[in-house]
Design an enzyme around this catalytic site. Structure first.
Site, short mmCIF file in Angstrom:
data_model
loop_
_atom_site.label_atom_id
_atom_site.label_comp_id
_atom_site.label_asym_id
_atom_site.label_seq_id
_atom_site.Cartn_x
_atom_site.Cartn_y
_atom_site.Cartn_z
N GLY A 194 0.82 -1.20 0.00
CA GLY A 194 0.00 0.00 0.00
C GLY A 194 0.85 1.25 0.00
CG HIS A 195 4.67 1.31 0.39
ND1 HIS A 195 4.37 0.16 1.10
CD2 HIS A 195 5.90 1.12 -0.14
CE1 HIS A 195 5.39 -0.67 1.00
NE2 HIS A 195 6.33 -0.12 0.25
CB ALA A 196 4.80 4.28 -4.72
NE ARG A 222 5.68 -0.70 -3.87
CZ ARG A 222 6.96 -0.81 -4.18
NH1 ARG A 222 7.73 -1.60 -3.50
NH2 ARG A 222 7.50 -0.06 -5.11
#
Length: 138
Positions: free
Chosen positions: A52-54, A99
């Site tokens: 839940g981040h990039a 992702r």
């Protein structure tokens, strides 16, 4: 130029086959960067989601050492789901790709080899901020 999901790549890890058990080796030029941090996810409930981040600067290589899980890749325009379930194949995720990891099987272990040490300022944790970052990157 900003990365998109076509820049994500499945990399086969060199394997030494042996009747006593296989050996997979990540060294030299298997990855396009020096490994600065190693961590792994385990005992993830099947209904939980991770990621839940990039990342702005870090590249990551994900390997399912045991079991399986799905990686949802998102470049702000397209999404693609990759299932990782072989310990001799990993997913290279370049910078600027959102992702999410889900559908963890029982006993799964996700190994992550990162190009940098943990730095909170390298993370984009809110999806709206990610979309804004992608607009500015193009």
């Amino acid at each position: 130029m900003a990365n998109d999901i076509r820049d994500c790549e499945i990399i086969e890890i060199p394997k030494i086959a042996d009747p006593r058990g296989n050996l997979a080796v990540i060294e030299k030029d298997v990855l396009p960067y020096a490994i600065e941090r190693v961590y792994y996810l385990y005992d993830v409930p099947s209904d939980a989601a991770r990621g839940g981040h990039a990342h702005i600067d870090q590249l990551e290589f994900l390997v399912a050492l045991s079991g399986s899980f799905s990686v949802i890749l998102d470049d702000g325009n397209e999404k693609e789901t990759i299932v990782l379930n072989k310990p001799n194949k990993g997913l290279l995720i370049p910078t600027g790709i959102w992702r999410e990891l889900e559908d963890f099987s029982s006993g799964s272990v996700c190994l992550v080899l990162s190009s940098g040490e943990f730095l909170e300022s390298d993370y984009i944790r809110a999806y709206d901020d990610f979309i804004e970052y992608k607009k500015e990157s193009n």
